[in-house]
Design a protein around this motif. Structure first.
Motif, PDB file in Angstrom:
ATOM      1  N   HIS A   1       0.515  -1.329  -0.087  1.00  0.00           N
ATOM      2  CA  HIS A   1      -0.163  -0.412  -0.035  1.00  0.00           C
ATOM      3  C   HIS A   1       0.819   0.987   0.008  1.00  0.00           C
TER       4      HIS A   1
ATOM      5  N   VAL B   1      -2.809  -0.126  -4.593  1.00  0.00           N
ATOM      6  CA  VAL B   1      -1.638  -0.382  -4.407  1.00  0.00           C
ATOM      7  C   VAL B   1      -0.203  -0.109  -5.340  1.00  0.00           C
TER       8      VAL B   1
ATOM      9  N   GLU C   1      -8.963   3.573  -0.431  1.00  0.00           N
ATOM     10  CA  GLU C   1      -7.536   3.537  -0.090  1.00  0.00           C
ATOM     11  C   GLU C   1      -6.745   2.302  -0.375  1.00  0.00           C
ATOM     12  N   TYR C   2      -7.625   0.943   0.376  1.00  0.00           N
ATOM     13  CA  TYR C   2      -7.466  -0.367   0.568  1.00  0.00           C
ATOM     14  C   TYR C   2      -6.588  -0.905  -0.713  1.00  0.00           C
TER      15      TYR C   2
ATOM     16  N   LEU D   1      -1.856   5.560   3.049  1.00  0.00           N
ATOM     17  CA  LEU D   1      -2.003   3.997   4.126  1.00  0.00           C
ATOM     18  C   LEU D   1      -2.593   4.949   5.936  1.00  0.00           C
TER      19      LEU D   1
END
Length: 406
Positions: A113, A297, A293-294, A117
């Motif tokens: 990430h 990557v 957000e998750y 994060l």
């Protein structure tokens, strides 16, 4: 071929996701009667779930535009003060002078990430500190000509950034970089470096994964390193700036993250669907923000990933005092002037309690009065650096530790 197949699948499904996104946007606020609204909200919610099933490769914005200090809203701007091909040293500069506040470098993980994060971590630190962060770049966007980036280069970047900030800096590592930061500070101490940090905080990081191994640790030990190279390393497709660079793709890391807690993630998406249909958009927006957000990557350079697995998770070189950096042994006993705080979460299923606290014994020559450990009850891995427990219980201890180390 893994990356190429993923790129082809992404291109193939792009029209479907675009259509779903437009459907969701069009019916997001339907103006028909209650029955019609319920039906259309269900349609829009289903379309949103389809539109969200995508992986993003661009760093989200931190979006921290102001901070509350003493009841006054102070504007915040982002400023890059140092940069390499692989990352930047980013400063959150406050409009009101923060020269008298402790200078803090936050070392973000390079584990799939982006540094964003740690947005909650940054926002919490900002009122009381002059905050900087390591903003790592996506390896798929780094040309092969920039060279390699392995475990040694990661340590070198931390030393370079600490040197840029100068003496008196406090440094905090979150999760994956804890071992590398401890090694970097040991190297600086052994060299008598002018910018040895005044304090070092290690939060939920894998210093010694032989202690209470988690499923993550067991997986790292379950195969030889060449298995990871054969099955997890791929080549960046030709369309990207980092074409032909060998990487551990971000989408594969995301799959691994999701599989660790798949029932929880499925439940979260069903809750998102329910909240959209019921009209509770505030709760839906919270889930939206989290997964935006998750699902953003970054790819890791292959050599960094493989060397981290080998040195930290398989061979345990640092706690066994066998780690070498650029041909020289890394001796954590050289650390004397840097205060140490280790923080763990009681329910951490990624980095179990005890793994970070192992740094206390490795830094045995730091006076015991300047070495502290905190185990936070009832929080998991992410709760150590984000959320209510972080803000109300962990952060006050960290703030006091930094102030006492000034």
């Amino acid at each position: 071929m893994i990356y190429q197949a993923f790129q082809a699948q992404t291109d193939l499904l792009a029209p479907l996701r675009a259509t779903a996104g437009m459907t969701n946007a069009f019916w997001r606020e339907p103006l028909l009667g209650p029955i019609g609204n319920t039906w259309l909200r269900t349609l829009a919610a289903g379309a949103e779930l389809i539109a969200q099933t995508r992986v993003a490769h661009d760093r989200p914005a931190f979006g921290i535009e102001q901070v509350n200090i003493g009841g006054v809203r102070i504007p915040v701007t982002e400023e890059i003060i140092a940069q390499t091909s692989f990352g930047a040293l980013l400063h959150f500069r406050k409009a009101r002078s923060d020269a008298n506040q402790p200078r803090v470098l936050l070392v973000a993980p390079m584990a799939g990430h982006f540094a964003t994060l740690l947005r909650d971590t940054v926002e919490t630190l900002l009122p009381d500190h002059d905050v900087y962060i390591t903003d790592w770049f996506n390896a798929r966007d780094i040309p092969r000509g920039a060279g390699r980036f392995g475990f040694d280069e990661y340590i070198a970047h931390l030393i370079q950034f600490l040197d840029r900030l100068g003496p008196g800096t406090h440094v905090i590592a979150v999760c994956q970089p804890c071992a590398a930061l401890l090694a970097a500070v040991a190297v600086m101490a052994d060299q008598g470096h002018r910018a040895q940090p005044r304090s070092m905080t290690l939060m939920a990081g894998p210093i010694d994964t032989r202690i209470s191994p988690t499923s993550v640790n067991q997986f790292a030990k379950s195969h030889p390193i060449d298995w990871f190279e054969r099955h997890l390393i791929s080549v960046v497709p030709a369309r990207h700036r980092g074409a032909h660079r060998r990487v551990y793709p971000g989408f594969m890391q995301l799959i691994a993250f999701l599989s660790m807690n798949l029932p929880r993630h499925l439940r979260a998406h069903f809750d998102l669907l329910r909240d959209r249909v019921s009209g509770d958009d505030a709760k839906a927006q919270h889930a939206r923000d989290f997964y935006d957000e998750y699902f953003a990557v970054l790819d890791l350079p292959a050599e960094f990933y493989l060397e981290t697995v080998s040195r930290v998770f398989q061979d345990h070189l640092l706690p066994r005092r066998r780690l070498v950096w650029r041909g020289e042994p890394v001796d954590t006993r050289a650390i004397r002037a840097t205060a140490l705080l280790t923080i763990e979460g009681e329910r951490d299923d990624i980095c179990a309690p005890g793994q970070t606290a192992a740094a206390q014994e490795l830094c045995e020559r730091v006076p015991s009065s300047r070495r502290l450990h905190h185990l936070q009850p009832r929080v998991g891995h992410y709760g150590v650096f984000a959320g209510r427990g972080w803000r109300s219980e962990i952060y006050p201890r960290l703030r006091s530790f930094i102030a006492a180390s000034q």
